[in-house]
Design an enzyme around this catalytic site. Structure first.
Site, PDB file in Angstrom:
ATOM      1  N   ASP A   1       0.829  -1.209   0.000  1.00 33.88           N
ATOM      2  CA  ASP A   1       0.000   0.000   0.000  1.00 33.88           C
ATOM      3  C   ASP A   1       0.867   1.263   0.000  1.00 33.88           C
ATOM      4  O   ASP A   1       1.594   1.510   0.960  1.00 33.88           O
ATOM      5  CB  ASP A   1      -0.895  -0.027   1.240  1.00 33.88           C
ATOM      6  CG  ASP A   1      -1.910   1.112   1.260  1.00 33.88           C
ATOM      7  OD1 ASP A   1      -2.039   1.820   0.244  1.00 33.88           O
ATOM      8  OD2 ASP A   1      -2.567   1.280   2.294  1.00 33.88           O
TER       9      ASP A   1
ATOM     10  N   ASP B   1      -1.927   6.385  -6.249  1.00 38.13           N
ATOM     11  CA  ASP B   1      -2.224   5.508  -5.112  1.00 38.13           C
ATOM     12  C   ASP B   1      -2.434   4.064  -5.547  1.00 38.13           C
ATOM     13  O   ASP B   1      -3.392   3.761  -6.252  1.00 38.13           O
ATOM     14  CB  ASP B   1      -3.482   6.027  -4.399  1.00 38.13           C
ATOM     15  CG  ASP B   1      -3.839   5.196  -3.167  1.00 38.13           C
ATOM     16  OD1 ASP B   1      -2.927   4.603  -2.559  1.00 38.13           O
ATOM     17  OD2 ASP B   1      -5.033   5.143  -2.817  1.00 38.13           O
TER      18      ASP B   1
END
Ligand SMILES: *[C@@H]1O[C@H](CO)[C@@H](O)[C@H](O)[C@H]1NC(C)=O
Ligand SMILES: *[C@@H]1O[C@H](CO)[C@@H](O)[C@H](O)[C@H]1NC(C)=O
Ligand SMILES: *[C@@H]1O[C@H](CO)[C@@H](O)[C@H](O)[C@H]1NC(C)=O
Ligand SMILES: *[C@@H]1O[C@H](CO)[C@@H](O)[C@H](O)[C@H]1NC(C)=O
Length: 411
Positions: free
Chosen positions: A100, A283
């Site tokens: 992440d 992201d």
């Protein structure tokens, strides 16, 4: 114009369990020099935990990010997730962790209890992780203990004294065992008691002399391609995965995008402006591509898409697909073309979004806010599977390059 991948769903369903780890270098211990760079193989998983509405899941995350908060990926409802098998302790126990870039703590324990060894040290601090909602607002968080331990990414990338959060394993969460947080260190503020910031794995690799610059290269292949080999490269980027130069753009100065891997970018659809140059983020933890609500309306009008209740995505006819123009993302003076095929959800994976088998769904979706919010776009996974991305802490910049999949027609 293009044909759908003939790939069968059953072969895709086989992917999820196969988190794999490159052990090829383990027989040849190499010196950990300051110039070493090393790649970590990623396994892709198309989420099979019953995605109801990936757009809604992404949007919940977007809201947290727009509020400037830190949000771990909720593995239950993310559309596509990448995992890596990471060792903790000595001898190491391996945990399958989500990768992440939008959060920065590393934590384990969800599905597999933490195995303590001689290198495990309880710091006595508490650790908090928020999921999809900002924990300061509603307390929707999980908490655990902070430990420091040896963390093994691969044989070249061993970190001493890495802070890890340990969540009680009996929690009801399904999916991977935790998160490998590779976002900016600021996002660790307020996550551990008695601690201002928690050094990330990338910070520690640099501080301990394993890598010579705090750089992370990320390669994803489209979920519809047969290439399951996503890859993280610490300390540099993998030149074999790119087809042109890396072009860099400085981290934006606009808040809240500047807290993340934020950049300034403009977007065109064909020759029409969709979004004037504005701040947003890159992201890996967001599945789709998001643009501000007003830009989205322009895009919807230009494509003729109709919002589909089941998937939460814009749906277009095959005639409209034939007419689809490319989207052009301009950042740092360079324009990246997202082709029509790259703008659609892989048709072979339509069942995962509750789509009809032959439906054509667009992966560009709407943020709740109009442009001017300080976070007006999110270049998520559907963008990153077409362009290699580089996250450079040392020089406060993000880089992109084309790959062999930039113009792929597998969707
Ligand atoms: C993750 O998302 C699912 C589905 O939306 C939800 O039921 C679950 O509570 C979430 N998990 C956490 C830890 O918030
Ligand atoms: C070990 O890591 C902890 C937590 O990140 C940090 O507070 C401490 O200073 C580190 N110790 C050393 C010797 O680097
Ligand atoms: C993936 O592999 C299968 C089986 O080898 C093949 O039939 C299919 O065409 C491949 N798909 C792509 C996109 O390369
Ligand atoms: C985004 O919109 C919400 C309401 O939908 C509002 O509360 C929030 O302040 C807005 N954020 C920004 C940065 O404008």
């Amino acid at each position: 114009m293009v044909s759908a991948s003939s790939r069968s769903l059953s072969s895709l369903l086989a992917l999820p369990v196969l988190a794999f780890f490159s052990l090829s270098a383990s027989a040849l211990p190499r010196p950990r020099t300051a110039s070493s760079t090393a790649a970590l193989k990623l396994a892709v998983r198309i989420n099979s935990y019953g995605i109801k509405n990936i757009a809604a899941a992404d949007r919940a995350r977007a809201e947290v990010l727009q509020a400037g908060g830190s949000s771990s990926i909720n593995a239950t409802n993310s559309g596509v997730i990448y995992t890596a098998d990471i060792g903790v302790g000595s001898p190491a126990t391996y945990y399958t962790l989500l990768v992440d870039t939008g959060s920065s703590n590393t934590w384990i324990g969800v599905n597999k209890a933490y195995e303590k060894t001689a290198t495990s040290k309880d710091t006595g601090n508490k650790f908090f992780v928020s999921y999809g909602e900002w924990r300061h607002l509603d307390g929707n968080s999980m908490s655990g203990e902070e430990y420091t331990d040896t963390v093994t990414l691969n044989s070249d990338l061993v970190i001493d004294n890495q802070s890890i959060g340990v969540i009680p394993w009996d929690s009801m969460v399904q999916g991977p065992d935790g998160i490998l947080g590779v976002g900016p260190v600021d996002l660790t503020q307020d996550t551990v008691t008695n601690t201002f910031e928690v050094p990330t794995v990338t910070n520690n690799l640099y501080k301990q002399g394993t890598i010579s610059s705090e750089v992370l290269g990320v390669f994803f292949a489209p979920a519809s391609s047969n290439d399951t080999g996503g890859e993280l490269t610490f300390g540099s980027y993998d030149a074999s995965k790119i087809t042109g130069d890396i072009n860099y753009v400085p981290i934006t100065s606009t808040s809240p995008a500047c807290r993340y891997w934020g950049i300034d970018q403009s977007i065109r659809y064909g020759s029409d402006t969709i979004l004037d140059e504005t701040a947003g983020i890159v992201d890996t933890g967001t599945t789709l591509i998001y643009i501000a609500a007003d830009a989205f309306l322009t895009y919807q009008y230009a494509t003729g898409g109709i919002l589909d209740e089941e998937s939460g995505l814009l749906k277009i006819s095959s005639e409209q697909y034939q007419q689809l123009s490319s989207l052009y993302f301009t950042t740092g003076g360079v324009t990246y073309e997202l082709t029509p095929n790259a703008q659609i959800w892989p048709r072979s994976l339509n069942s995962y979004i509750h789509g009809t088998a032959d439906g054509i769904y667009l992966v560009v979706s709407s943020l709740e806010n109009r442009s001017g919010s300080g976070l007006d776009f999110i270049n998520g996974y559907c963008f990153l599977e077409r362009f290699y991305s580089v996250y450079d802490t040392t020089n406060s910049r993000v880089g992109f390059a084309t790959t062999e999949y930039t113009y792929a027609t597998t969707n």
